[in-house]
Enzyme design. Structure first.
Site, PDB file in Angstrom:
ATOM      1  N   ASP A  67       0.991  -1.126   0.012  1.00  0.00           N
ATOM      2  CA  ASP A  67       0.041  -0.104   0.033  1.00  0.00           C
ATOM      3  C   ASP A  67       0.908   1.249  -0.056  1.00  0.00           C
ATOM      4  O   ASP A  67       2.195   1.254  -0.039  1.00  0.00           O
ATOM      5  CB  ASP A  67      -0.981   0.002   1.211  1.00  0.00           C
ATOM      6  CG  ASP A  67      -0.278  -0.355   2.563  1.00  0.00           C
ATOM      7  OD1 ASP A  67       0.912  -0.226   2.711  1.00  0.00           O
ATOM      8  OD2 ASP A  67      -0.819  -0.925   3.263  1.00  0.00           O
ATOM      9  N   ASP A 138      -7.782  -3.028  14.568  1.00  0.00           N
ATOM     10  CA  ASP A 138      -9.167  -3.311  14.035  1.00  0.00           C
ATOM     11  C   ASP A 138      -9.199  -4.361  12.924  1.00  0.00           C
ATOM     12  O   ASP A 138     -10.263  -4.577  12.422  1.00  0.00           O
ATOM     13  CB  ASP A 138      -9.947  -2.066  13.656  1.00  0.00           C
ATOM     14  CG  ASP A 138      -8.950  -1.306  12.270  1.00  0.00           C
ATOM     15  OD1 ASP A 138      -7.934  -2.070  11.952  1.00  0.00           O
ATOM     16  OD2 ASP A 138      -9.320  -0.375  11.972  1.00  0.00           O
ATOM     17  N   HIS A 140      -7.425  -4.680  10.200  1.00  0.00           N
ATOM     18  CA  HIS A 140      -7.438  -4.602   8.704  1.00  0.00           C
ATOM     19  C   HIS A 140      -5.945  -5.007   8.437  1.00  0.00           C
ATOM     20  O   HIS A 140      -4.968  -5.344   9.310  1.00  0.00           O
ATOM     21  CB  HIS A 140      -7.167  -3.079   8.446  1.00  0.00           C
ATOM     22  CG  HIS A 140      -6.013  -2.276   9.109  1.00  0.00           C
ATOM     23  ND1 HIS A 140      -6.187  -1.551  10.275  1.00  0.00           N
ATOM     24  CD2 HIS A 140      -4.837  -2.097   8.624  1.00  0.00           C
ATOM     25  CE1 HIS A 140      -5.028  -0.787  10.227  1.00  0.00           C
ATOM     26  NE2 HIS A 140      -4.186  -1.167   9.387  1.00  0.00           N
ATOM     27  N   GLU A 145      -9.965  -1.666   5.269  1.00  0.00           N
ATOM     28  CA  GLU A 145     -10.349  -1.371   6.520  1.00  0.00           C
ATOM     29  C   GLU A 145     -11.587  -2.080   6.814  1.00  0.00           C
ATOM     30  O   GLU A 145     -12.439  -2.660   5.844  1.00  0.00           O
ATOM     31  CB  GLU A 145     -10.929   0.173   6.600  1.00  0.00           C
ATOM     32  CG  GLU A 145      -9.583   0.937   6.442  1.00  0.00           C
ATOM     33  CD  GLU A 145      -8.789   1.138   7.613  1.00  0.00           C
ATOM     34  OE1 GLU A 145      -8.817   0.367   8.506  1.00  0.00           O
ATOM     35  OE2 GLU A 145      -8.012   2.387   7.769  1.00  0.00           O
TER      36      GLU A 145
END
Length: 258
Positions: A67, A138, A140, A145
């Site tokens: 990314d 979380d 990801h 996401e």
């Protein structure tokens, strides 16, 4: 999915490095999928040490990034291409050359088009021979996401408040400096890697690791899609493994196989 629980981050990084060295060294025209953030730094230290010792090289080999932030300055130290250059590029590091490090174009006027081009580029390279991953608190992976598609391709995504807060430490603790969007390999793109090795350290990752290994496959916890991949190794320290209900079984199985 194999789960290795180690007493320390260093021990997990030792195993990861040795395995990556074996996979890359034994493959024809290998492509190493590389991650950023703090999690893989100890692994990269070991790859640099192996290169210095003459037992590992990325010279002539390709690496693909997961990314990149959208709109970040080309010379910003936290631009992921620059981070990977610092960690891996050069004969004094791993032998990887700049032209064989592939990353999304963070400064493209049309980020969506840049994302599509990057996905095509990854496919043209044949995907990752082995993909290094971390995991967010979380759940990801890369910048996929919660709430996104489990079969997504490389795309532009808005970063959640949690992700930006977690990453503020790389931007002098100033949330306002953290970019709001990224170009990220999609979950579908990541799942095309031939093999995946995921590292997670610290109590802050314990819930995400529990969901990854023992939870239901759900867009709420994007990493759970890895349960559907045929060759995934999860390497964690004891703190990150602290919520696993079957930790003893994973350790028994790991010891039997290693």
């Amino acid at each position: 999915m194999q789960v290795g629980i180690f007493q320390t981050q260093e021990a997990a990084a030792d195993y990861a490095a040795a395995h990556i060295i074996d996979v890359v060294g034994g493959a024809t025209d290998p492509v190493l999928g590389v991650a950023t953030g703090s999690t893989p730094l100890k692994l990269y230290e070991r790859l640099r040490a192996a290169h210095a010792a003459g037992t590992f090289t990325l010279a002539g080999k390709k690496a693909i990034a997961l990314d990149e932030y959208v709109g970040i300055a080309d010379d910003h130290p936290e631009r992921y291409r620059n981070v990977l250059r610092t960690e891996l590029v050069g004969e004094d590091k791993t032998g990887l050359t700049d032209e064989l490090l592939f990353t999304p174009d963070s400064s493209a006027p049309d980020p969506q088009a840049a994302a599509a081009r990057y996905d095509e580029q990854i496919r043209a390279l044949g995907g990752a021979t082995i993909q290094i991953l971390g995991i967010g608190s979380d759940g990801h992976i890369a910048f996929n996401e919660p709430g996104g598609s489990l079969v997504s391709r490389t795309h532009v995504d808005v970063l959640t408040a949690q992700t930006r807060t977690d990453n503020a430490r790389f931007f002098d603790g100033d949330l306002a400096k953290v970019p709001t969007e990224s170009i990220s390999q999609g979950l579908g793109t990541i799942m095309e890697a031939k093999e995946i090795i995921l590292l997670a350290f610290g109590e802050g990752k314990a819930r995400a690791v529990k969901e990854l290994v023992e939870g239901a496959v759900s867009a709420k916890w994007p990493a759970t899609v890895l349960q559907m991949h045929p060759k995934v190794t999860v390497l964690v320290d004891e703190a990150a493994a602290s919520q696993l209900e079957l930790a003893d079984f994973y350790t028994e199985r790991w010891n039997a196989r290693h």
